[in-house]
Design an enzyme around this catalytic site. Structure first.
Site, PDB file in Angstrom:
ATOM      1  N   SER D  65      -3.297  -2.256  -3.727  1.00 46.25           N
ATOM      2  CA  SER D  65      -4.030  -1.010  -4.008  1.00 46.25           C
ATOM      3  C   SER D  65      -5.536  -1.198  -4.079  1.00 46.25           C
ATOM      4  CB  SER D  65      -3.552  -0.404  -5.327  1.00 46.25           C
ATOM      5  OG  SER D  65      -2.247   0.086  -5.187  1.00 46.25           O
ATOM      6  N   LYS D  68      -7.543   0.580  -1.495  1.00 46.00           N
ATOM      7  CA  LYS D  68      -7.708   2.036  -1.439  1.00 46.00           C
ATOM      8  C   LYS D  68      -9.163   2.515  -1.415  1.00 46.00           C
ATOM      9  CE  LYS D  68      -3.243   2.938  -3.676  1.00 46.00           C
ATOM     10  NZ  LYS D  68      -2.587   3.223  -4.970  1.00 46.00           N
ATOM     11  N   TYR D 185      -0.553   2.073   6.011  1.00 47.20           N
ATOM     12  CA  TYR D 185      -0.897   1.827   4.607  1.00 47.20           C
ATOM     13  C   TYR D 185      -0.351   0.483   4.135  1.00 47.20           C
ATOM     14  CZ  TYR D 185      -0.700   2.179  -0.463  1.00 47.20           C
ATOM     15  OH  TYR D 185      -0.803   1.906  -1.801  1.00 47.20           O
ATOM     16  N   TYR D 237      -5.786   4.930 -12.573  1.00 48.68           N
ATOM     17  CA  TYR D 237      -4.672   5.856 -12.736  1.00 48.68           C
ATOM     18  C   TYR D 237      -4.729   6.584 -14.086  1.00 48.68           C
ATOM     19  CZ  TYR D 237      -3.089   2.788  -8.965  1.00 48.68           C
ATOM     20  OH  TYR D 237      -3.006   2.034  -7.829  1.00 48.68           O
ATOM     21  N   VAL D 255      -1.291  -4.600  -7.418  1.00 51.03           N
ATOM     22  CA  VAL D 255      -0.140  -5.282  -8.023  1.00 51.03           C
ATOM     23  C   VAL D 255      -0.051  -6.766  -7.686  1.00 51.03           C
ATOM     24  CG1 VAL D 255       1.357  -3.287  -8.328  1.00 51.03           C
ATOM     25  CG2 VAL D 255       1.337  -4.531  -6.149  1.00 51.03           C
TER      26      VAL D 255
END
Lengths: 418, 418, 418, 418
Positions: D65, D68, D185, D237, D255
């Protein structure tokens, strides 16, 4: 003119709703967009296997979501209630048919009537799609086929259902392959039926799982009652509560315009009219159910009878028909009697109806019997009613005579009218 | 021993569940915490006004949420369905009883069975709390009172309900004063009843709005069926779907341990046992409903009869009782017959039951009639059953004789047994 | 004409937005509905305590939600971050200001900028409302009062806030009395301020908690940075993300039309214009913030400087002002220099600006210095700029001379222009 | 021992956290489960292109992530802010990274930091994956590769992301093929980097889009500030608000255990430690960020300086280094000075630091300069500090001498210590 007034009642009801031209034919699946918005079929199947059909009741269309309760019945049969309930919940979701909410923790879809639950349910039927198709055919009482173009159409446009399947895979509730599960579901949606079929399928549920036309036991009495319950609480999605209050019939609708509805132990109903309201339910189908419920007294919470209806006296001798009625009479009991008498009619004969032991006579029952008497009279029979409570059925017999004595006197050419 | 076996069945059912000691007495309202966890009362009211009571069926407790459907009935009566539905929805919320979600746009609470809906419903009853108290009394068939300490207890601890009321004020759905509305609701929750009362209240709904004990029309047939529908879809909160599937009885529970349940056109049930499960429903109450539904065949989607039950032949002459049965017999029909025969029993007399026109005999019906025959025999009567289908009721009469002939032969001292 | 161009820039900005007549004055609190929709005030407070005011910057209005961050600062001071965070969360809720969602388990409101969080926050300030009023006054640098009619108006119409308070009572997060907590919150909302006050209050946060006008330490540096963070992430409710991206200023708006915004270590902004958009934020206030951010380079993520700005050389001798600049210059640094030079201007004197060590000159800095030079020239000074990079400021000095030499030569009447 | 104390500070910080063995290595993607839980790398990149690396800062791992924000920067570059915002929202969702909620009406995912937004964002980058890989490489300043086994691993287990993609297809926000978008992705998630790379990538954003190591302009200043804003509000988040309050650094975690964090106009940080907390963020990574923020004074809302830091006087003559400081000094300014002086050190020479114009000296700045002086002394230099405010740096010079005079006197062998 046929003696049985029920086909005329159904035609009249259908005609009264034909002008209702709200709603739009579903377009999200290209194949559905070809439907003729004026199609309107209605069928009613009794639990002794008679089917009344009116309008476009033999026009084929695809089952779509109407397939859900019937495939659920197959899954319950193959896996048992407890295993199925571990995988698919039983609670109304208060959400739209294509909602994606799953139960936290278990990943269960809320119930088998939303798409998520239906996709999962389909994956639980043993032996794949051939078993699904055969099972749906057993409910309908005939061999059914798949509209392959509708199926292909759904495969191409079914991304939301794919999303739902992948969510259930992730949540662990769907254990089969996502794409295959979705395709099996699309295929069951593309099975072709008619309004007549839907009436028989619903009547099979109302009849404790035995197809009343073929006599074939399709599912057990327990499975049938479970499916009816889930139709009652979840069948109309976020409209279920108001539907059950206003219409009172466990039911399931589909975007092709079909509705299947059942009243336990009484009858099954099939409807077909493609234009849909904002919720994706047939506009004329809803209106017809409302009218049937109101006019025919079909409502789960308003059983026709407190003391049950019965024909305690049946005498057929010479050209004389004697029927003694007892208890309360609603649509189903009156329909059976009306149909039986219409079939027994004999020119120049006599019908004696003894209502002295009758409690409540629902307006639809009075209408059916009254119209029958008019028609039998026109046909050349003499008909008299013994009714101390004078519920309005005419002609009334002399009050001093009982029903059997009336029959005897008629043979002897004695005046029998009041 | 009484001749009627039903009180013994209910005692046995209650005894079989007494050991079920899960659950905890509600403590959030201090007054409730004083309840004795061993209290267990059960009552069953028939539609001809007979009430069976077992255990602590006369122990008073506060109505709490069981008041909701009955006050809803009063609001429907005072305002009409359309006005009430504009203010309170009809859809299961899938949420807990004290959820705060209101419908976007309208501000309507989802249904009258959650607290929000109940508070609003209470505000719609005309003429305030005296009318509510009188209405609840009419359902119960006696003058009811308020437990003032329970009321004060709720007033002190009811902040969540105040929050809900203020939310509805803001949303525009509640037009009355928030604090007053909440207090009226607390007061209806504090009305004192017994399990016997709940049975009669439920039976009034099952009986089309007429109290079967007092004969008083409390609400219309339409209102009664509307209330039953809402109990079916929303009465057990987020457990409603599974409840209706497994138990099949429209019902409403309260945190004091009461449950009211009804089967339309059949009977009303009242239960009371304070220990609650996690959802706030009486543990033994749920179990008892499940047992009653299963053993007595009480399920909305599984009507006892396809062709209705009737006693077509009733002959009482000398010391001879002759009953000819017709159709399918479930609990309610068998109970009525059993009770009537038990009341007619005469030492040294004869009972002839003719089952030749009977279709299905539900196991509970066979049990009731079988036990009755045993007891009548012990009491000194002779009893025989004419049953070509040999459903197991004994002693069987000679096959060659009809019921009336059996009666005649018995008078003539001719052997009548098979 | 004043020498400092900044007041003119602010007036021009305000004039350019005066025609923006979208939006509606808040009406839900009757007192607010009396506001004149043409009112438009703007103020800007620097961290050395200078306040620029433009338009209706001294028109009083009620703080409303703009009070939230400042009362939060008081609660943090009284209770410490950890205790406050246990009771009020820190996460953007993505919901409207009056949402009722509380954190499951803890019952915490999501953050102190939504009403729920603000009501709870207010209950945490020690010593009640007098402390709140004194604290808000310390931020503003003057004694503030309460608009009692606005307060009464809110008390009458504040049912939603009551609902929220009762929900928090039930959830256990609000431990004070619900009605009293709501009233304290209403009272803080009714405190009267001006746009000038808001600028000073914001500047106090930007200045690490020290009021730059009064010099009073109001809250600690940590508390000030915590409050600014919460304004950045939660201050504009469900619009916070886009606001921070497009405007880049921690800010808080209120329904009376006020906005407080701050850029840490740079300045504070106060705005006032009553007509609101659908989200309840001042339409012209938003537009003014966007313009200030874009034209003045005020954005949290776009600091004016990579190497910091400094005036490394300050020589004031005779009538000669010499300033050597170093690093990157944005609005705040240029403003300070501009204001200082405008104050030092002397007719017939010389200003030498040496930009040779300057990296980036933000357009607004160039505009401020350029306009200053024009005005000083008109006023009768000679001004020259030494700038090898020729950033456009005129007149340019001879390239061969350094700044100090320029000053020397000017005294000697040597030509100094390029 | 090196003269520059910063590597030692970073090593010490890392060592102090090595014992923190909470958390678990991600297992949901099989490839990630192979990570060594003791790996711990830390890197810090300055805006003039210097990179400090400590521990396993060169251990490769997959971006996950952390990709992103950088791919979002590429999409903003290719499509412009307005087009991107029409397709992907900007608001914190308050939900987990893999939430499926889309904006009603538009079908937009809430922001580009949740999976839904990242999948959509990836589909917006022109020219497909080669452009993505090249773009990520430009941020890192080197050619990057893909871990094909990690990619395959994600393809096999990525059903939830497929679900999200199909939901966005249905909602109309994702216009590309669902499976291809998800694979693109997954591929960007599988790009291999090191903690050193993450520091440079972050520094590129902090530096207005220009890679400070290669000097290459990767994205515009506007794009860089937009990305930093979205990292600030949505990067962590449902933990974003508390993260920004406590740590105050726009950041993004993955992660695989990586975290990229940036302080605009100051520096970039890269972290790597595989064990994750319940939210899926590196446990030691979070702790290291908290420590860096607290010890080094790195917090968006707490800029180091009110008046900016500058070195106004730089004299290097013979073996004498004279530095006159002005303004407030935080970590970044002190680091630059420390590094420069460490590089200029000359045995037997003199360092004179004049702090008389310094306002605030952040503790980390004092620590850096103090340690530097100790080390220079050990190395054989003489160092003195002229500081009228006596901030604690020793040895202090004679108070009567200015910095330049000190330097002169030292050459003349005059005592210069206080």
């Amino acid at each position: 003119m046929a003696l049985n007034p029920i086909p005329d009642l159904l035609d009249a009801l259908r005609a009264s709703l034909a002008g209702l031209d709200d709603g739009r034919v579903a377009e999200y699946i290209p194949e559905l967009a070809h439907a003729d918005p004026t199609w309107f079929g209605l069928a009613l199947a009794t639990l002794d296997g008679h089917v009344y059909a009116s309008g476009d009741a033999d026009q084929p269309f695809t089952l779509q979501s109407v397939s859900k309760p019937f495939v659920y019945a197959l899954a319950l049969t193959d896996r048992g209630l407890d295993e199925v309930v571990q995988r698919v919940g039983l609670e109304p979701s208060g959400e739209a048919f294509n909602a994606t909410r799953l139960e936290p923790g278990t990943g269960r879809p809320p119930n088998p009537m939303v798409n998520a639950g239906a996709i999962l349910t389909a994956s639980l039927v043993a032996d794949g799609f051939p078993r699904v198709l055969a099972g749906l055919g057993a409910f309908a009482g005939r061999v059914l086929g798949v509209d392959e173009r509708a199926y292909e159409s759904e495969v191409e446009t079914g991304d939301r259902n794919r999303a739902i399947a992948y969510l259930m895979r992730t949540a662990g509730s769907l254990q089969a392959d996502a794409e295959q599960s979705v395709r099996r579901y699309f295929r069951q949606c593309a099975v072709q039926v008619t309004a007549r079929d839907l009436a028989v399928m619903s009547a099979t549920l109302a009849n404790g799982g035995v197809n009343p036309v073929t006599g074939e036991p399709v599912v057990t009495r327990d499975v049938a009652s479970h499916v009816l319950t889930v139709m009652a609480t979840c069948g109309m999605y976020d409209f279920a509560g108001e539907w059950l209050l206003r219409v009172g019939l466990p039911a399931k609708s589909g975007v092709s315009g079909g509705i299947a509805a059942a009243l336990p132990a009484q009858l099954g109903i099939g409807l077909f009219s493609p234009p849909l309201d904002d919720r994706g339910t047939s506009v004329r189908g809803i209106a017809a159910c409302e009218e049937l419920s109101a006019r025919f007294g079909l409502h789960l919470m308003r059983p026709p009878a407190r003391t049950a209806s019965a024909v305690y006296l049946v005498e057929n001798r010479d050209r004389v028909l004697v029927r003694g009625l007892q208890g309360d009479f609603g649509f189903a009991a009156a329909e059976a009697l009306t149909r039986e008498l219409a079939g027994q009619a004999v020119e120049g004969g006599l019908l004696v109806l003894d209502l002295d032991r009758v409690g409540q006579l629902h307006p639809v029952a009075a209408q059916l019997l009254g119209t029958l008497i008019e028609r039998l009279t026109a046909y050349g029979m003499t008909a008299v009613v013994a009714d101390g409570d004078r519920r309005g059925l005419l002609p009334q017999a002399h009050r001093e005579f009982g029903a059997l004595e009336l029959a005897l006197r008629w043979s002897e050419s004695t005046p029998i009218r009041a």
